[in-house]
Design an enzyme around this catalytic site. Structure first.
Site, short mmCIF file in Angstrom:
data_model
loop_
_atom_site.label_atom_id
_atom_site.label_comp_id
_atom_site.label_asym_id
_atom_site.label_seq_id
_atom_site.Cartn_x
_atom_site.Cartn_y
_atom_site.Cartn_z
N CYS A 46 3.18 -3.58 1.37
CA CYS A 46 3.03 -4.55 0.28
C CYS A 46 4.16 -5.58 0.36
O CYS A 46 5.26 -5.30 0.82
CB CYS A 46 3.08 -3.82 -1.06
SG CYS A 46 2.78 -4.91 -2.48
N ASP A 51 5.74 -6.66 -2.08
CA ASP A 51 6.69 -6.37 -3.16
C ASP A 51 8.14 -6.40 -2.65
O ASP A 51 8.46 -5.75 -1.64
CB ASP A 51 6.36 -4.98 -3.74
CG ASP A 51 7.07 -4.71 -5.05
OD1 ASP A 51 8.31 -4.80 -5.09
OD2 ASP A 51 6.38 -4.40 -6.04
N ARG A 71 10.66 -4.98 -3.54
CA ARG A 71 11.38 -3.70 -3.58
C ARG A 71 11.00 -2.78 -2.43
O ARG A 71 11.44 -1.63 -2.38
CB ARG A 71 11.07 -3.01 -4.92
CG ARG A 71 11.53 -3.82 -6.12
CD ARG A 71 10.89 -3.31 -7.40
NE ARG A 71 9.43 -3.50 -7.39
CZ ARG A 71 8.63 -3.12 -8.38
NH1 ARG A 71 9.14 -2.51 -9.44
NH2 ARG A 71 7.34 -3.33 -8.30
N HIS A 111 2.74 1.79 -2.11
CA HIS A 111 3.91 2.21 -2.90
C HIS A 111 3.53 2.44 -4.35
O HIS A 111 2.68 1.74 -4.90
CB HIS A 111 5.05 1.18 -2.79
CG HIS A 111 4.77 -0.13 -3.49
ND1 HIS A 111 5.28 -0.43 -4.73
CD2 HIS A 111 4.04 -1.20 -3.11
CE1 HIS A 111 4.87 -1.64 -5.09
NE2 HIS A 111 4.12 -2.13 -4.13
N CYS A 169 2.99 -0.28 -7.80
CA CYS A 169 2.44 -1.53 -7.23
C CYS A 169 1.69 -2.33 -8.30
O CYS A 169 0.79 -1.81 -8.97
CB CYS A 169 1.49 -1.19 -6.08
SG CYS A 169 0.85 -2.65 -5.23
ZN ZN Z 1 2.72 -3.57 -4.29
#
Ligand code: ZN
Length: 230
Positions: free
Chosen positions: A42, A44, A46, A98, A101
């Site tokens: 992803c 993302d 993080r 993850h 998400c």
């Molecule tokens: Zn995600």
């Protein structure tokens, strides 16, 4: 929030640190990259691929998009996959979802975000395919965990059915696809025990994986203690 100038300063400091350890590091990377791993995860912020698995530049080829989707019509993802598998000859593809998400949450909550809803329809497709499994859980957090895991399993199947992977396996190339989930809350990567290689019966492995996910209690997977060993 660091300033843009700080980012450039950080970069200089990082280069100095790397060169202190290994004066030829960048020069060597100029001449070749030979990663053994492709990470599909992803976008993302993080979930930074290299940091999570402790690999330096040169060791992991990376593709990231919102909610780690592998769509058969996504030329971007297919091109990354092709480059990694057919040209760089990576041996492992990690499909990494993850917990936490936003794309998974949007699907569970039926939220409308805008243009990205068209992309996130891929996640909703996973939800529709596994409606009974997700609806068996009443707790929202549990539904999020389950959809996250189911979505990883679906994308692993998609990967296995791409022409890129099929051609590699038909040619006898050593290539294994793995389904994993990363926990933002603890920093740990866990395996979903979905591993597909050239001799695998994709449909049978997928059926087992979906059943295993459905048999869990809807909580986060507890990482294997052996994976914590140095
Ligand atoms: Zn995600």
């Amino acid at each position: 929030m660091p300033s843009l100038a700080q980012l450039f300063a950080n970069n200089r400091a990082w280069v100095d640190r790397v060169l202190d350890d290994d004066p030829q590091f960048f020069e060597r990377l100029t001449h070749q990259q030979a990663p053994q791993y492709l990470w599909i995860g992803c976008s993302d912020s993080r979930v930074p691929a290299n940091q999570i698995i402790g690999l330096p530049p040169g060791d992991v080829f990376v593709h990231r998009n919102v909610a780690n989707v592998v769509a058969y019509s996504d030329l971007n993802c297919l091109s990354v996959l092709h480059f990694a598998v057919a040209i760089l000859k990576v041996k492992h593809v990690l499909l990494v979802g993850h917990y936490g998400c936003g794309g998974i949450a949007a699907a569970i909550d039926g939220a409308r975000l805008g243009i990205s809803d068209n992309w996130l329809q891929h996640v909703r497709d996973t939800l529709e395919r596994h409606r009974a499994s997700v609806d068996a859980l009443s707790d929202r957090e549990a539904r999020l965990y389950r959809l996250c895991e189911l979505h990883v399993a679906e994308q692993v199947v998609h990967l296995a059915r791409t022409t890129v992977v099929q051609d590699a396996w038909a040619g006898g190339q050593e290539l294994t696809i793995h389904g994993c989930v990363y926990g933002i809350e603890d920093g740990l990567l866990r395996t979903l025990d979905i591993d597909l290689g050239g001799g695998s019966d994709v449909a049978a492995v997928a059926t087992r994986a979906f059943a295993a996910i459905a048999s869990r209690d809807g909580r986060a997977i507890i990482p294997d203690a052996s994976e914590r060993a140095p």
